[in-house]
Design an enzyme around this catalytic site. Structure first.
Site, mmCIF file in Angstrom:
data_model
loop_
_atom_site.group_PDB
_atom_site.id
_atom_site.type_symbol
_atom_site.label_atom_id
_atom_site.label_comp_id
_atom_site.label_asym_id
_atom_site.label_seq_id
_atom_site.Cartn_x
_atom_site.Cartn_y
_atom_site.Cartn_z
ATOM 1 C CG ASP A 181 -2.083 1.051 0.920
ATOM 2 O OD1 ASP A 181 -1.701 2.451 0.872
ATOM 3 O OD2 ASP A 181 -2.942 0.878 1.433
ATOM 4 C CG HIS A 182 1.343 4.777 -3.377
ATOM 5 N ND1 HIS A 182 0.415 3.703 -3.643
ATOM 6 C CD2 HIS A 182 1.248 5.437 -3.303
ATOM 7 C CE1 HIS A 182 -0.151 4.307 -4.096
ATOM 8 N NE2 HIS A 182 0.206 6.308 -3.466
ATOM 9 C CG HIS A 244 -3.806 4.556 -0.564
ATOM 10 N ND1 HIS A 244 -3.116 3.099 -0.772
ATOM 11 C CD2 HIS A 244 -4.605 4.379 -1.444
ATOM 12 C CE1 HIS A 244 -2.947 2.906 -2.166
ATOM 13 N NE2 HIS A 244 -3.403 3.629 -2.640
HETATM 14 C C1 BG6 Z 1 -4.063 5.061 -6.235
HETATM 15 C C2 BG6 Z 1 -5.321 4.664 -6.748
HETATM 16 O O1 BG6 Z 1 -4.204 3.604 -5.550
HETATM 17 O O2 BG6 Z 1 -3.668 6.132 -5.675
HETATM 18 C C3 BG6 Z 1 -5.220 6.354 -8.084
HETATM 19 O O3 BG6 Z 1 -4.957 3.500 -7.481
HETATM 20 C C4 BG6 Z 1 -4.875 7.327 -6.560
HETATM 21 O O4 BG6 Z 1 -6.705 6.195 -8.671
HETATM 22 C C5 BG6 Z 1 -3.674 7.485 -6.725
HETATM 23 O O5 BG6 Z 1 -5.357 8.318 -7.775
HETATM 24 C C6 BG6 Z 1 -3.796 8.035 -5.596
HETATM 25 O O6 BG6 Z 1 -2.028 8.495 -4.946
HETATM 26 P P1 BG6 Z 1 -1.172 9.799 -4.571
HETATM 27 O O7 BG6 Z 1 0.000 8.970 -3.934
HETATM 28 O O8 BG6 Z 1 -0.913 10.005 -5.918
HETATM 29 O O9 BG6 Z 1 -2.082 9.788 -3.917
#
Ligand code: BG6
Length: 495
Positions: A181-182, A244
């Site tokens: 989960d980044h 997230h």
């Molecule tokens: C991803 C989603 O996991 O996270 C995307 O699939 C979203 O829809 C993105 O845009 C948002 O990531 P960040 O790091 O740009 O907030």
């Protein structure tokens, strides 16, 4: 910290995630001296690529998306020979022999057995085939040094996530499976633990006695872009809340860990997920709001409605906005609402956590001292601004007692010169080092699904009648304002 010899196979090597995020992350780790002396990155996929063409494709990605481009100092030329491409069909067991051969050759060349990472940057339906074939060819039999990294979406609902978990855990040990989960790799998200547990100041008031409510906003200014096909199967609740936002909520709400050992942190997060009150299906309307964007204007440019996007059904009932009020039923958080919201094409790109404290018990100042008596508030800006603000009342200089709210601000940019690593850098380094703390365990993923299932099921069984219901460039549907306003509160956005 530096990993030992490693080979990383990236399934979906020719895809977007690799070009935009994974290889740029590995390249930045290389520039910062975190890659091992011996490493190899092997992209796999069905597309035909020569090694050179593949490298060129990745270099384009670095120049377009990485925080550091190729500066022509020769670094790319040192990095590139470690990158290669293996054309294969992920569903043909036969093709995995190519992987075995690469590992064998590297082992012979390096004179040691490398760690092997399999990064599954592929459509979810391919994951079971790949995992089964890796197992069949015994490519993960060394439990200490082989790992499989699984991208989101992890399942489509509770049942499919359980099925995927039981398949993966039947083939590998749990400690070989890295569910990514980044958001957990973001600096500002990691800092939540530092803020809460490296300071004696906040923890004593971090509870229902002092906190009125918590808000988490993850707002985006982009639409679904070219991901209509994926998004039609997902929607905002699945795409952002199930993973997230609930993970960030866990960081805010968890009890103090006694160590940073992977399972200790994950146990504490699991406790939060388990304590989140399951919303009754009959009450979903009271606790959750969905939205879908109409056509309109974003920053002076005309944009299509969601239903007009490529790959999207003209009558689509998919949510591009979701807001939910959660409760956590435990001693720390009983009766403290956690309001969360996320959406595409909103007014600002911002991910923000707000801890709203209760008002002071007695206001002894003359009523004219302050127009609005606002309680203290801590806001943690995750991105793009990276700061923490503590708002309190101050006396305005002068001969009258006049109060106004001021902010005490900690800003990353003012305090640190160090560049911020991207989330994928941190998480890939952790995976190479065998540190799973910031990855999700099977039970966390499943409990997060359990939390959102009543909302998902209710929404799916009752198609929305008012879609599209918000204009691009706003804060989403009016009902989302009402969700919090009916409790006498408002959403916080930074000035
Ligand atoms: C991803 C989603 O996991 O996270 C995307 O699939 C979203 O829809 C993105 O845009 C948002 O990531 P960040 O790091 O740009 O907030």
């Amino acid at each position: 910290k530096r990993p030992s010899s490693t080979v990383i196979f990236i399934f979906g090597g020719s895809g977007d995630l690799n070009q935009r995020k994974l290889t740029p992350a590995l390249y930045n780790l290389f520039l910062d001296g975190f890659m091992p002396d011996n490493f190899a990155i092997v992209g796999t996929g069905r597309t035909e690529y020569s090694d050179d063409k593949f490298r060129k494709h990745l270099l384009d990605g670095i120049n377009d998306f990485s925080r550091r481009k190729d500066d022509k100092s020769g670094s790319w030329e040192k990095f590139a020979p470690n990158v290669s491409y293996l054309r294969m069909d992920a569903d043909k067991a036969e093709d995995y022999k190519g992987i075995a051969k690469i590992i064998q050759d590297l082992e012979a060349a390096w004179g040691e057995h490398p760690s092997v990472l399999f990064y599954l940057a592929v459509a979810p339906q391919l994951v079971p085939d790949i995992a089964t074939n890796l197992h069949k060819l015994k490519l993960c039999k060394d439990k200490a040094s082989s790992r499989i990294i699984v991208e989101k979406p992890f399942g489509h609902d509770l049942k499919s996530a359980q099925e995927l978990n039981s398949l993966l855990t039947s083939l590998f040990e749990e400690n070989q499976i890295y569910r990514i989960d980044h958001y957990l790799g973001k600096e500002t998200v990691q800092n939540i633990l530092a803020l809460r547990f490296a300071n004696a100041l906040f923890e004593p008031i971090w509870n229902r006695n002092y906190i009125d409510h918590v808000q988490i906003t993850a707002a985006e200014t982009v639409g679904v872009e070219d991901r209509g096909g994926y998004y039609e199967q997902a929607g905002a609740l699945r795409d952002m809340v199930q993973n997230h936002i609930l993970q960030v909520l866990c960081m805010v709400a968890m009890e103090a860990p006694v160590s940073f050992e992977a399972n200790e942190i994950r146990n504490k997060k699991s406790d939060v997920l388990n304590a989140i009150r399951k919303i009754k299906k009959t009450e979903v309307q009271k606790y959750a709001v969905r939205g879908q964007y109409a056509a309109g204007w974003m920053k002076g440019a005309k944009v299509k409605s969601y239903r007009e996007e490529k790959g999207v059904a003209p009558e689509s009932t998919i949510d591009t906005f979701a807001a939910v009020k959660f409760y956590i039923d435990n001693w720390r958080w009983q009766d403290v609402p956690f309001y969360v919201r996320t959406g595409k094409y909103l007014m600002e790109k911002t991910t923000l956590i707000t801890i709203q404290f209760k008002e002071a018990p007695k206001y002894a100042f003359p009523p004219e001292a302050s127009e609005t008596w606002r309680a203290n508030r801590l806001t943690i800006s995750i991105q793009p601004e990276m700061d923490i603000r503590l708002r309190f009342q101050a006396k305005r200089p002068g001969q009258t007692m006049s109060l106004n709210p001021v902010d005490m601000v900690f800003s990353y940019n003012d305090n640190y010169d160090e560049p911020q690593p991207e989330a994928y850098e941190t998480l890939l380094l952790d995976a190479m080092m065998g540190n799973a703390t910031q990855f999700m365990r099977d039970d966390q993923v499943e409990t997060a699904w359990e939390v959102i299932m009543p909302i998902l099921e209710t929404w799916e069984s009752r198609p929305p009648v008012d879609f599209p219901n918000y204009a691009p460039g706003t804060w989403g549907p009016e009902d989302a304002e009402a969700l919090i306003a009916k409790d006498g509160r408002t959403w916080v956005t930074l000035p």
